[in-house]
Write a protein that holds these residues in place. Sequence first.
Motif, PDB file in Angstrom:
ATOM      1  N   GLY A 231      -7.464  -2.363  -7.965  1.00 35.41           N
ATOM      2  CA  GLY A 231      -6.633  -1.388  -6.798  1.00 35.41           C
ATOM      3  C   GLY A 231      -7.716  -0.954  -6.066  1.00 35.41           C
ATOM      4  O   GLY A 231      -8.020  -0.618  -6.730  1.00 35.41           O
ATOM      5  N   ASP A 232      -7.450  -0.960  -4.708  1.00 37.46           N
ATOM      6  CA  ASP A 232      -7.908   0.505  -4.263  1.00 37.46           C
ATOM      7  C   ASP A 232      -7.067   2.018  -4.243  1.00 37.46           C
ATOM      8  O   ASP A 232      -6.011   1.779  -3.564  1.00 37.46           O
ATOM      9  CB  ASP A 232      -8.346   0.035  -2.781  1.00 37.46           C
ATOM     10  CG  ASP A 232      -9.797  -1.031  -2.710  1.00 37.46           C
ATOM     11  OD1 ASP A 232     -10.201  -0.821  -3.014  1.00 37.46           O
ATOM     12  OD2 ASP A 232      -9.648  -1.489  -1.510  1.00 37.46           O
TER      13      ASP A 232
ATOM     14  N   ARG B 196     -13.697  -9.817   7.307  1.00 38.18           N
ATOM     15  CA  ARG B 196     -11.938  -8.980   6.557  1.00 38.18           C
ATOM     16  C   ARG B 196     -11.650  -7.364   6.901  1.00 38.18           C
ATOM     17  O   ARG B 196     -10.367  -6.371   6.609  1.00 38.18           O
ATOM     18  CB  ARG B 196     -11.676  -8.213   5.326  1.00 38.18           C
ATOM     19  CG  ARG B 196     -12.100 -10.728   4.812  1.00 38.18           C
ATOM     20  CD  ARG B 196     -12.357 -10.747   2.768  1.00 38.18           C
ATOM     21  NE  ARG B 196     -13.302  -9.983   2.606  1.00 38.18           N
ATOM     22  CZ  ARG B 196     -13.373  -8.150   1.528  1.00 38.18           C
ATOM     23  NH1 ARG B 196     -12.475  -8.161   1.843  1.00 38.18           N
ATOM     24  NH2 ARG B 196     -14.217  -8.058   1.288  1.00 38.18           N
TER      25      ARG B 196
ATOM     26  N   GLU C 151      -1.452  -2.757  -4.475  1.00 34.35           N
ATOM     27  CA  GLU C 151      -2.966  -3.456  -3.842  1.00 34.35           C
ATOM     28  C   GLU C 151      -3.187  -1.413  -3.634  1.00 34.35           C
ATOM     29  O   GLU C 151      -5.463  -1.510  -3.827  1.00 34.35           O
ATOM     30  CB  GLU C 151      -3.784  -4.510  -2.952  1.00 34.35           C
ATOM     31  CG  GLU C 151      -2.706  -5.837  -3.633  1.00 34.35           C
ATOM     32  CD  GLU C 151      -3.868  -6.477  -4.601  1.00 34.35           C
ATOM     33  OE1 GLU C 151      -4.487  -5.782  -4.553  1.00 34.35           O
ATOM     34  OE2 GLU C 151      -2.972  -6.503  -5.713  1.00 34.35           O
ATOM     35  N   GLN C 152      -2.995  -0.896  -3.042  1.00 33.98           N
ATOM     36  CA  GLN C 152      -3.584   0.420  -2.696  1.00 33.98           C
ATOM     37  C   GLN C 152      -2.476   0.832  -2.503  1.00 33.98           C
ATOM     38  O   GLN C 152      -1.723   0.902  -2.082  1.00 33.98           O
ATOM     39  CB  GLN C 152      -4.299  -0.436  -0.950  1.00 33.98           C
ATOM     40  CG  GLN C 152      -5.056   0.795  -0.523  1.00 33.98           C
ATOM     41  CD  GLN C 152      -4.661   0.825   1.376  1.00 33.98           C
ATOM     42  OE1 GLN C 152      -4.261  -0.013   1.756  1.00 33.98           O
ATOM     43  NE2 GLN C 152      -6.396   0.907   1.289  1.00 33.98           N
TER      44      GLN C 152
ATOM     45  N   SER D 279       0.970  -0.910   0.054  1.00 30.21           N
ATOM     46  CA  SER D 279       0.188   0.341  -0.124  1.00 30.21           C
ATOM     47  C   SER D 279       0.700   1.363  -0.183  1.00 30.21           C
ATOM     48  O   SER D 279       1.905   1.201   1.034  1.00 30.21           O
ATOM     49  CB  SER D 279      -0.850   0.039   1.077  1.00 30.21           C
ATOM     50  OG  SER D 279      -1.879   1.165   1.280  1.00 30.21           O
TER      51      SER D 279
ATOM     52  N   THR E 285     -10.249   0.172   6.258  1.00 27.70           N
ATOM     53  CA  THR E 285      -9.813  -0.284   5.019  1.00 27.70           C
ATOM     54  C   THR E 285      -9.930  -1.644   4.602  1.00 27.70           C
ATOM     55  O   THR E 285     -10.681  -2.836   5.739  1.00 27.70           O
ATOM     56  CB  THR E 285      -7.689  -0.149   5.288  1.00 27.70           C
ATOM     57  OG1 THR E 285      -7.565  -0.840   3.766  1.00 27.70           O
ATOM     58  CG2 THR E 285      -7.831  -1.219   6.514  1.00 27.70           C
ATOM     59  N   THR E 286     -10.132  -2.162   4.281  1.00 27.41           N
ATOM     60  CA  THR E 286     -10.226  -3.586   3.794  1.00 27.41           C
ATOM     61  C   THR E 286      -8.627  -4.602   3.322  1.00 27.41           C
ATOM     62  O   THR E 286      -8.642  -5.876   2.692  1.00 27.41           O
ATOM     63  CB  THR E 286     -10.882  -4.054   2.107  1.00 27.41           C
ATOM     64  OG1 THR E 286     -10.785  -3.134   1.401  1.00 27.41           O
ATOM     65  CG2 THR E 286     -12.517  -3.447   2.201  1.00 27.41           C
ATOM     66  N   HIS E 287      -7.644  -3.552   3.273  1.00 26.52           N
ATOM     67  CA  HIS E 287      -6.377  -4.461   3.049  1.00 26.52           C
ATOM     68  C   HIS E 287      -5.574  -4.511   4.333  1.00 26.52           C
ATOM     69  O   HIS E 287      -4.250  -4.192   4.584  1.00 26.52           O
ATOM     70  CB  HIS E 287      -5.793  -3.524   1.391  1.00 26.52           C
ATOM     71  CG  HIS E 287      -6.183  -3.721   0.504  1.00 26.52           C
ATOM     72  ND1 HIS E 287      -6.142  -4.713  -0.339  1.00 26.52           N
ATOM     73  CD2 HIS E 287      -7.290  -2.474   0.108  1.00 26.52           C
ATOM     74  CE1 HIS E 287      -7.151  -4.083  -1.088  1.00 26.52           C
ATOM     75  NE2 HIS E 287      -7.496  -3.322  -1.088  1.00 26.52           N
ATOM     76  N   SER E 288      -5.726  -5.789   4.999  1.00 29.26           N
ATOM     77  CA  SER E 288      -4.810  -6.026   6.285  1.00 29.26           C
ATOM     78  C   SER E 288      -3.891  -6.360   5.352  1.00 29.26           C
ATOM     79  O   SER E 288      -2.774  -5.957   6.395  1.00 29.26           O
ATOM     80  CB  SER E 288      -5.664  -6.829   7.481  1.00 29.26           C
ATOM     81  OG  SER E 288      -6.215  -7.634   6.299  1.00 29.26           O
ATOM     82  N   GLU E 289      -3.526  -7.510   4.633  1.00 29.77           N
ATOM     83  CA  GLU E 289      -2.264  -8.126   4.639  1.00 29.77           C
ATOM     84  C   GLU E 289      -1.349  -7.136   4.222  1.00 29.77           C
ATOM     85  O   GLU E 289      -0.536  -7.277   3.729  1.00 29.77           O
ATOM     86  CB  GLU E 289      -2.745  -9.205   3.310  1.00 29.77           C
ATOM     87  CG  GLU E 289      -3.276  -7.960   1.934  1.00 29.77           C
ATOM     88  CD  GLU E 289      -4.387  -8.108   1.091  1.00 29.77           C
ATOM     89  OE1 GLU E 289      -4.185  -7.489   0.030  1.00 29.77           O
ATOM     90  OE2 GLU E 289      -4.963  -7.426   2.936  1.00 29.77           O
ATOM     91  N   CYS E 290      -1.813  -6.377   3.541  1.00 27.26           N
ATOM     92  CA  CYS E 290      -0.397  -4.932   3.178  1.00 27.26           C
ATOM     93  C   CYS E 290       0.574  -4.134   3.548  1.00 27.26           C
ATOM     94  O   CYS E 290       0.529  -4.028   4.913  1.00 27.26           O
ATOM     95  CB  CYS E 290      -1.513  -3.278   2.313  1.00 27.26           C
ATOM     96  SG  CYS E 290      -2.335  -4.241   0.809  1.00 27.26           S
TER      97      CYS E 290
END
Length: 465
Positions: free
Chosen positions: A148-149, A313, A112-113, A59, A322-327
Amino acid sequence: MKHPDLTRIDWQPELIKRYDLAGPRYTSYPTAPQFHSGFTEQDYRQALSESNASGAPLSLYFHIPFCAKICFYCGCNKIATKDTRKCEPYLAHLIQEMDMLAAHIDTQRSVEQLHWGGGTPTFLSDEQMRRLMDATRERFNLRDDDQGDYSIELDPREVGDTTLPLLRELGFNRVSIGVQDLDLEVQQAINRVQPREMSQRVLDESRALGFRSINFDLIYGLPHQDLARFSDTLEQVIEMGPDRLSVFNYAHLPSRFKPQRRINEADLPSADEKLKILEHSIGRLVKAGYVYIGMDHFAKPDDSLSLAQREGRLHRNFQGYTTHSECDLLAIGASSIGQVGPTYIQNHHDAEAYQASIGNQQFATIRGLKLTQDDIIRRAAINQLICHFELDGDTFGQQHDIAFNDYFADELIRLQQHEQDGLLERQGNRLVVTPAGRLLIRSICMVFDAYLNQSQQTQKYSRII
């Protein structure tokens, strides 16, 4: 097993007044006051290199601190100027910082973000925005499938005829529009005259261009606001129908933020009036079909934030929900805060100091923190509660290789008061936040904050409500 009812909010005035103390917003845990200057740019370099082993997506956050006009309520790190040429040295250093990052990061990791914040990113000229995005694409693996966001903060007063088409061409697919209030007297008092038609035009054009999520920022507690006036703004906003809404509480801190000294304190609504505004706003937005995500955030049921919350998620970071915890979050620019693996990193607040460091081929790290295992466990517990309003002790214990009831024995005792007050239910080893507790989730999370329990230094934070 009963799960929290995410469609209900129970406003309990006495409990709200009793629990409305100061506390963190938990955009990170540990929170920013725990960052320290002993964390150096060399520590950052090591964290970047180590992060490649995870293969996690990236991100990117860019802080662009320029504004043509200063809004009197603002507490952001910004530079007031009408001359876009003054951005040139700063942009050159953003690109140089990306070069430095690319020397340590596996640049094939997917971005991704991406987010441009500020300040007012659209203060940049079309050519400058294109140059910055082109430079980013040259150095990082940006997605080209529009999945991507990629978001940007907009001030409608700085959006020209070519701005939105250009942003869409550059790959942005989400926008956040600063509205604050639609009442003219309020707008005049905060030095942000922005008629509804101006915001409506940006909203309509964004939709026509295919931006898939549009957020409005509103602020309550501004001068001349009262329940009737803010209700009128809210009705107009509901009619306009953005996909997301952020309804922030204005914190008047003129000793810290110089522009706020231009606001007449006598014109501010009382604490009781602010609570009335908040109660009405939550109830009205939920009635209008928005999902109360938590804290200040609302979203339509089909928005990705709502979907992520329903599916477990949802995550929280320095940019909010946010929806991107993995970044891994790489933060670029003055004052920006990143998260790489188990570390937090913050750049110099001052733009000149930031540029001086980058110009010397040194990251502009002013402070940071490497998390302990206890930090990681507590961060996960707080994130689960603040995003999903429940915490299954058995599942959590298995995930983190702990005996949940033993590890958090003291915390479970302190939560008994929240249970007695109807903010929380114990269902076996599951903690479930009630509709009344959702409004006071920060108070529940504070019980798990080891640093707060050690120091009780809550004066650094805003009030919970």
